[in-house]
Scaffold this motif. Structure first.
Motif, PDB file in Angstrom:
ATOM      1  N   GLN A 144       0.832  -1.204   0.000  1.00 33.81           N
ATOM      2  CA  GLN A 144       0.000   0.000   0.000  1.00 33.81           C
ATOM      3  C   GLN A 144       0.865   1.253   0.000  1.00 33.81           C
ATOM      4  O   GLN A 144       0.550   2.235  -0.677  1.00 33.81           O
ATOM      5  N   ASN A 145       1.981   1.218   0.734  1.00 32.70           N
ATOM      6  CA  ASN A 145       2.904   2.357   0.737  1.00 32.70           C
ATOM      7  C   ASN A 145       3.522   2.549  -0.637  1.00 32.70           C
ATOM      8  O   ASN A 145       3.737   3.685  -1.090  1.00 32.70           O
ATOM      9  N   GLU A 146       3.802   1.428  -1.304  1.00 36.13           N
ATOM     10  CA  GLU A 146       4.347   1.500  -2.665  1.00 36.13           C
ATOM     11  C   GLU A 146       3.330   2.139  -3.612  1.00 36.13           C
ATOM     12  O   GLU A 146       3.689   2.966  -4.464  1.00 36.13           O
ATOM     13  N   ILE A 147       2.062   1.769  -3.450  1.00 31.46           N
ATOM     14  CA  ILE A 147       1.008   2.352  -4.272  1.00 31.46           C
ATOM     15  C   ILE A 147       0.898   3.852  -4.025  1.00 31.46           C
ATOM     16  O   ILE A 147       0.737   4.647  -4.958  1.00 31.46           O
ATOM     17  N   PHE A 148       1.016   4.233  -2.756  1.00 25.29           N
ATOM     18  CA  PHE A 148       0.983   5.659  -2.410  1.00 25.29           C
ATOM     19  C   PHE A 148       2.129   6.406  -3.100  1.00 25.29           C
ATOM     20  O   PHE A 148       1.939   7.514  -3.629  1.00 25.29           O
ATOM     21  N   ASN A 149       3.304   5.798  -3.140  1.00 28.48           N
ATOM     22  CA  ASN A 149       4.459   6.427  -3.797  1.00 28.48           C
ATOM     23  C   ASN A 149       4.254   6.520  -5.303  1.00 28.48           C
ATOM     24  O   ASN A 149       4.656   7.511  -5.934  1.00 28.48           O
ATOM     25  N   VAL A 150       3.622   5.493  -5.892  1.00 23.09           N
ATOM     26  CA  VAL A 150       3.351   5.533  -7.330  1.00 23.09           C
ATOM     27  C   VAL A 150       2.361   6.654  -7.638  1.00 23.09           C
ATOM     28  O   VAL A 150       2.499   7.361  -8.639  1.00 23.09           O
ATOM     29  N   LYS A 151       1.361   6.833  -6.783  1.00 22.53           N
ATOM     30  CA  LYS A 151       0.399   7.920  -6.980  1.00 22.53           C
ATOM     31  C   LYS A 151       1.113   9.276  -6.971  1.00 22.53           C
ATOM     32  O   LYS A 151       0.812  10.148  -7.802  1.00 22.53           O
TER      33      LYS A 151
END
Length: 355
Positions: A144-151
């Motif tokens: 989820q943190n990775e997804i936040f960084n991609v956003k």
């Protein structure tokens, strides 16, 4: 408020989320009054657990928080009850339920972080569908943190022209030369490493950023065509992928035509690629957009046909100029005789159906 209080008191607790997948069907069959009674029965049961606080997050989503019961014990009690039918309008109904277990809420620094992962999990539950089970652990939090960084990277790319477009050549065996190219959108992270398209495109579709990304990338493609004249090199057309979310927009055709007009690009030089999912999600809008663009000489391809639950109606019902078979069909032809037969007849059928 209650979860905030638990964090402020540094009191250990765990949670279980319950998603009722078939709530709409319950409403359609038994009516809204009986649906409401069912939800009250569910809430009463969840609230009856020792030291458990029950919250209704959305129409079909309940969350149970406990600081005393162990997560395994709480989850076992809930799963055991939902394995049995509920009484709806004097009828026993077995509910389709998905679960999410939060065995260690100490993974989160505050309630805001917990809510953020809960929203992400809810989206995954909707995507997975019937009777799925997710456990929130360190790996999921990291994802989820990775997804936040991609956003964040997607937003940066939108504001700083950070999307690269590569042109993959397409070779014709009949003409023994490269005849076209497919425009591929690529995104790099802050360290210059490429982020997988299947990762950032899915995230961009989920939060709606794909609409702005799609138009910016298409503008970049049209600018490239105007500046470098690939037709002079024998390129007959450029293939451009349209996302499912783009195809759902009634304004799509007009926006694409406006960009092509601005850069004096002939729509006949563009082949738009769509997937079967676009047909499933918004057939009416898709057909209207296709009709307007085809009237202006653009062409349409169906991409990845044969992946998932392919439907012949997609080919019959869409004004397609070509169909790209999914690689799984091609590979199967090399594995066994049946696969080879299926590929041969699929090619003959598709050639007879496309424009």
């Amino acid at each position: 408020l209650y979860i905030n209080q638990m964090f402020m008191l540094c009191k250990p607790f765990n949670m279980v989320s319950i998603y009722i997948n078939d709530l709409d069907s319950i409403s359609d069959i038994f009516g809204n009054i009986n649906k409401t009674r069912l939800l009250m029965s569910v809430a009463n049961f969840l609230q009856s657990q020792n030291d458990a606080i029950c919250f209704r997050i959305e129409a079909n989503n309940f969350m149970v928080v406990s600081s005393e019961l162990k997560n395994e014990e709480l989850l076992e009690k809930i799963c055991h009850r939902f394995a049995e039918p509920f009484l709806v309008a004097d009828t026993n109904v077995k509910l389709s339920v998905s679960y999410c277990s939060y065995p260690n809420c100490n993974l989160f620094a505050n309630a805001q972080e917990l809510i953020k992962i809960q929203n992400y999990v809810h989206l995954q539950m909707k995507r997975k569908g019937n009777e799925s089970f997710i456990t929130v652990n360190e790996d999921l939090v990291g994802l989820q943190n990775e997804i936040f960084n991609v956003k964040k990277r997607l937003q940066w790319a939108l504001e700083n022209d950070g999307f690269d477009v590569f042109y993959q050549p397409i070779y014709s065996f009949e003409e023994d030369r490269i005849v076209s190219a497919e425009a591929l959108t690529r995104l790099k992270d802050e360290n210059g490493k490429f982020i997988a398209p299947e990762t950032f495109i899915q995230i961009a579709e989920e939060n709606g950023m794909i609409l702005e990304i799609g138009l910016k990338v298409f503008e970049k493609i049209c600018r490239f065509i105007k500046e470098y004249h690939p037709e002079d090199l024998g390129i007959e057309f450029i293939e451009v992928n349209l996302s499912v979310v783009q195809c759902m927009q009634e304004s799509l055709a007009g926006e694409l035509m406006a960009i092509m007009d601005r850069y004096e690009v002939n729509p006949g030089f563009i082949n738009f690629e769509i997937t079967e999912t676009a047909m499933v999600n918004s057939k009416k809008a898709l057909l209207e957009n296709m009709s307007k663009l085809i009237e202006n000489s653009a062409n349409f391809y169906l991409d990845d046909y044969g992946s998932g639950y392919s439907n012949l109606n997609y080919i019959i019902g869409l004004p397609l100029h070509a169909v790209k078979l999914d690689k799984s069909i091609v590979w199967a032809a090399f594995d066994n005789e049946k696969g080879d037969i299926a590929l041969e007849f699929a090619v003959k059928m598709i050639k007879s159906l496309v424009i």
